[in-house]
Write an enzyme that holds these catalytic residues in place. Structure first.
Site, PDB file in Angstrom:
ATOM      1  N   VAL A   1       0.837  -1.207   0.000  1.00 40.55           N
ATOM      2  CA  VAL A   1       0.000   0.000   0.000  1.00 40.55           C
ATOM      3  C   VAL A   1       0.869   1.253   0.000  1.00 40.55           C
ATOM      4  O   VAL A   1       0.346   2.361  -0.106  1.00 40.55           O
ATOM      5  CB  VAL A   1      -0.998  -0.012   1.192  1.00 40.55           C
ATOM      6  CG1 VAL A   1      -1.972  -1.168   1.048  1.00 40.55           C
ATOM      7  CG2 VAL A   1      -0.285  -0.073   2.534  1.00 40.55           C
TER       8      VAL A   1
ATOM      9  N   HIS B   1      -4.049  -4.204  -2.999  1.00 36.99           N
ATOM     10  CA  HIS B   1      -4.525  -4.036  -1.618  1.00 36.99           C
ATOM     11  C   HIS B   1      -4.761  -2.581  -1.232  1.00 36.99           C
ATOM     12  O   HIS B   1      -4.837  -2.274  -0.044  1.00 36.99           O
ATOM     13  CB  HIS B   1      -3.540  -4.703  -0.648  1.00 36.99           C
ATOM     14  CG  HIS B   1      -3.527  -6.208  -0.760  1.00 36.99           C
ATOM     15  ND1 HIS B   1      -2.611  -7.016  -0.130  1.00 36.99           N
ATOM     16  CD2 HIS B   1      -4.346  -7.055  -1.442  1.00 36.99           C
ATOM     17  CE1 HIS B   1      -2.863  -8.294  -0.425  1.00 36.99           C
ATOM     18  NE2 HIS B   1      -3.893  -8.338  -1.219  1.00 36.99           N
TER      19      HIS B   1
ATOM     20  N   PRO C   1      14.862 -13.719   0.535  1.00 33.94           N
ATOM     21  CA  PRO C   1      15.966 -14.289   1.335  1.00 33.94           C
ATOM     22  C   PRO C   1      15.508 -15.494   2.161  1.00 33.94           C
ATOM     23  O   PRO C   1      16.344 -16.283   2.595  1.00 33.94           O
ATOM     24  CB  PRO C   1      16.398 -13.128   2.245  1.00 33.94           C
ATOM     25  CG  PRO C   1      15.275 -12.143   2.219  1.00 33.94           C
ATOM     26  CD  PRO C   1      14.520 -12.347   0.944  1.00 33.94           C
TER      27      PRO C   1
ATOM     28  N   THR D   1       7.385 -11.579  -1.187  1.00 27.44           N
ATOM     29  CA  THR D   1       6.082 -11.893  -0.581  1.00 27.44           C
ATOM     30  C   THR D   1       6.118 -13.280   0.056  1.00 27.44           C
ATOM     31  O   THR D   1       6.761 -14.192  -0.473  1.00 27.44           O
ATOM     32  CB  THR D   1       4.922 -11.778  -1.602  1.00 27.44           C
ATOM     33  OG1 THR D   1       3.711 -12.249  -0.987  1.00 27.44           O
ATOM     34  CG2 THR D   1       5.169 -12.543  -2.884  1.00 27.44           C
TER      35      THR D   1
ATOM     36  N   CYS E   1     -17.292  11.712   7.709  1.00 25.28           N
ATOM     37  CA  CYS E   1     -17.501  11.886   6.270  1.00 25.28           C
ATOM     38  C   CYS E   1     -18.390  13.109   6.017  1.00 25.28           C
ATOM     39  O   CYS E   1     -19.474  13.214   6.606  1.00 25.28           O
ATOM     40  CB  CYS E   1     -18.168  10.621   5.716  1.00 25.28           C
ATOM     41  SG  CYS E   1     -18.718  10.791   4.021  1.00 25.28           S
TER      42      CYS E   1
HETATM   43  N1  APR Z   1      13.918  -8.806  -0.259  1.00 28.04           N
HETATM   44  C1  APR Z   1      13.000  -9.727  -0.651  1.00 28.04           C
HETATM   45  N2  APR Z   1      12.156 -10.327   0.201  1.00 28.04           N
HETATM   46  C2  APR Z   1      12.232  -9.992   1.502  1.00 28.04           C
HETATM   47  C3  APR Z   1      13.157  -9.046   1.987  1.00 28.04           C
HETATM   48  C4  APR Z   1      14.028  -8.435   1.047  1.00 28.04           C
HETATM   49  N3  APR Z   1      14.936  -7.533   1.405  1.00 28.04           N
HETATM   50  N4  APR Z   1      12.982  -8.921   3.336  1.00 28.04           N
HETATM   51  C5  APR Z   1      11.987  -9.764   3.674  1.00 28.04           C
HETATM   52  N5  APR Z   1      11.536 -10.406   2.582  1.00 28.04           N
HETATM   53  C6  APR Z   1      10.449 -11.391   2.487  1.00 28.04           C
HETATM   54  C7  APR Z   1      10.182 -12.180   3.757  1.00 28.04           C
HETATM   55  O1  APR Z   1      11.047 -13.315   3.825  1.00 28.04           O
HETATM   56  C8  APR Z   1       8.722 -12.577   3.556  1.00 28.04           C
HETATM   57  O2  APR Z   1       8.614 -13.822   2.873  1.00 28.04           O
HETATM   58  O3  APR Z   1       9.256 -10.687   2.228  1.00 28.04           O
HETATM   59  C9  APR Z   1       8.156 -11.470   2.678  1.00 28.04           C
HETATM   60  C10 APR Z   1       7.185 -10.540   3.376  1.00 28.04           C
HETATM   61  O4  APR Z   1       6.052 -11.270   3.719  1.00 28.04           O
HETATM   62  P1  APR Z   1       4.784 -10.589   4.387  1.00 28.04           P
HETATM   63  O5  APR Z   1       5.196  -9.737   5.550  1.00 28.04           O
HETATM   64  O6  APR Z   1       3.818 -11.681   4.635  1.00 28.04           O
HETATM   65  O7  APR Z   1       4.255  -9.580   3.255  1.00 28.04           O
HETATM   66  P2  APR Z   1       3.290  -9.861   2.050  1.00 28.04           P
HETATM   67  O8  APR Z   1       3.525 -11.196   1.445  1.00 28.04           O
HETATM   68  O9  APR Z   1       3.360  -8.662   1.179  1.00 28.04           O
HETATM   69  O10 APR Z   1       1.873  -9.868   2.774  1.00 28.04           O
HETATM   70  C11 APR Z   1       0.725  -9.979   1.979  1.00 28.04           C
HETATM   71  O11 APR Z   1      -0.716  -9.639   3.845  1.00 28.04           O
HETATM   72  O12 APR Z   1      -1.088  -8.525   5.831  1.00 28.04           O
HETATM   73  C12 APR Z   1      -1.446  -8.618   4.492  1.00 28.04           C
HETATM   74  O13 APR Z   1      -2.401  -6.996   3.106  1.00 28.04           O
HETATM   75  C13 APR Z   1      -1.187  -7.328   3.741  1.00 28.04           C
HETATM   76  O14 APR Z   1      -0.333  -6.989   1.524  1.00 28.04           O
HETATM   77  C14 APR Z   1      -0.151  -7.710   2.730  1.00 28.04           C
HETATM   78  C15 APR Z   1      -0.401  -9.194   2.554  1.00 28.04           C
END
Ligand code: APR
Length: 266
Positions: free
Chosen positions: A116, A131, A233, A207, A166
């Site tokens: 976001v 999102h 990573p 992700t 609102c």
């Molecule tokens: N480079 C690449 N990946 C990384 C790095 C980095 N420097 N640092 C951390 N990560 C990875 C972590 O290992 C993890 O697998 O990024 C991932 C982040 O995961 P989440 O915190 O679960 O984020 P995300 O997958 O975007 O979450 C999805 O969940 O809470 C909801 O709506 C929210 O959009 C979000 C959705």
């Protein structure tokens, strides 16, 4: 930069670059991990400070907002404060560079993000936001866009925790973010599904691939014959991934994109 990567990783980056150079249509899904090196904590990182006793899942929901709107609004104001001075990192910039060079290398790139924040846009990319947007607000009842946004990036920043009524219907203003249990924006999701179903390569960057429906895009791509590259990573247990680059996106993306655009194999 290449010198900082291990020999094994460099070989994997070469392999990914080769796959990407021969692809015409690429679909990229980014998550919180791509913004981690900009200093924005990922969703599944432990919350800090005031918010450490809450889980994101327990704040980012319509039920939570109905139960305690002030708590949820305060959390988003805190997140806005945390994000407002953050800048794109080399991974965001490499993707933007690739997008702007895509026509000349005859590739079609669709960048989809679960984030976001607006760091892709700040880097110069066009991204489809699944999102929502941290910097936009709308009414929780009548859905009208709250134009007079005190947090708009071009206005003086105001992280007031007071709820806003609102002007149309008097109910509470909420962030324009897709919460747990809510549907994704129809047009954004349609673009994402079409791009995933019709790509040669699907890239999943930063992700955890835990939150659906976004996490299902890689499966959709795979079913339609795409190869899947993951950059993380902490590689996910996903079974559809063909090639994993187990490294930080900011370290690996500039090297990878240089090889794709400039066809350099150094
Ligand atoms: N480079 C690449 N990946 C990384 C790095 C980095 N420097 N640092 C951390 N990560 C990875 C972590 O290992 C993890 O697998 O990024 C991932 C982040 O995961 P989440 O915190 O679960 O984020 P995300 O997958 O975007 O979450 C999805 O969940 O809470 C909801 O709506 C929210 O959009 C979000 C959705």
């Amino acid at each position: 930069m290449v010198a900082e990567l291990s020999a094994e990783l460099i070989a994997q980056v070469q392999q990914a670059a080769q796959l990407l150079r021969s692809a015409k249509r690429i679909c990229i899904l980014t998550g919180a991990g791509i913004s981690a090196e900009s200093g924005i904590p990922t969703f599944r990182d432990k919350q800090t400070g005031l918010w450490e006793k809450f889980r994101a899942e327990d704040l980012a929901s319509p039920v939570a907002f109905a139960r305690d709107p002030k708590l949820v609004w305060s959390w988003y104001q805190w997140r806005r404060q945390l994000v407002h001075d953050k800048a794109p990192n080399p991974a965001h910039r490499a993707l933007a560079q690739w997008q702007s060079a895509s026509a000349s290398v005859q590739q079609h790139i669709t960048l989809i993000t679960q984030n976001v924040d607006d760091l892709h846009e700040q880097a110069g990319s066009e991204a489809v936001h699944l999102h929502g947007h941290l910097w936009k607000n709308r009414c929780s009842q009548c859905d009208s866009v709250y134009e007079d946004d005190p947090n708009a990036k071009d206005k003086p920043l105001d992280f007031d925790e007071q709820l806003i009524a609102c002007p149309q219907c008097g109910d509470y203003i909420r962030p324009d973010i897709v919460w747990f249990g809510e549907s994704l924006p129809v047009a954004a999701w349609q673009t994402a599904e079409e791009a995933a179903a019709d790509c040669d390569i699907f890239m999943s960057i930063g992700t955890s691939s835990l939150v659906y429906p976004a996490a299902g895009l890689a499966q959709l791509a795979k079913q339609n014959g795409a190869q899947i590259i993951e950059i993380n990573p902490n590689p996910t247990p996903s079974t559809v991934v063909d090639l994993t680059l187990a490294a930080k996106a900011g370290a690996v993306m500039p090297v990878l994109i240089d090889k794709v655009i400039n066809k350099s194999d150094k």
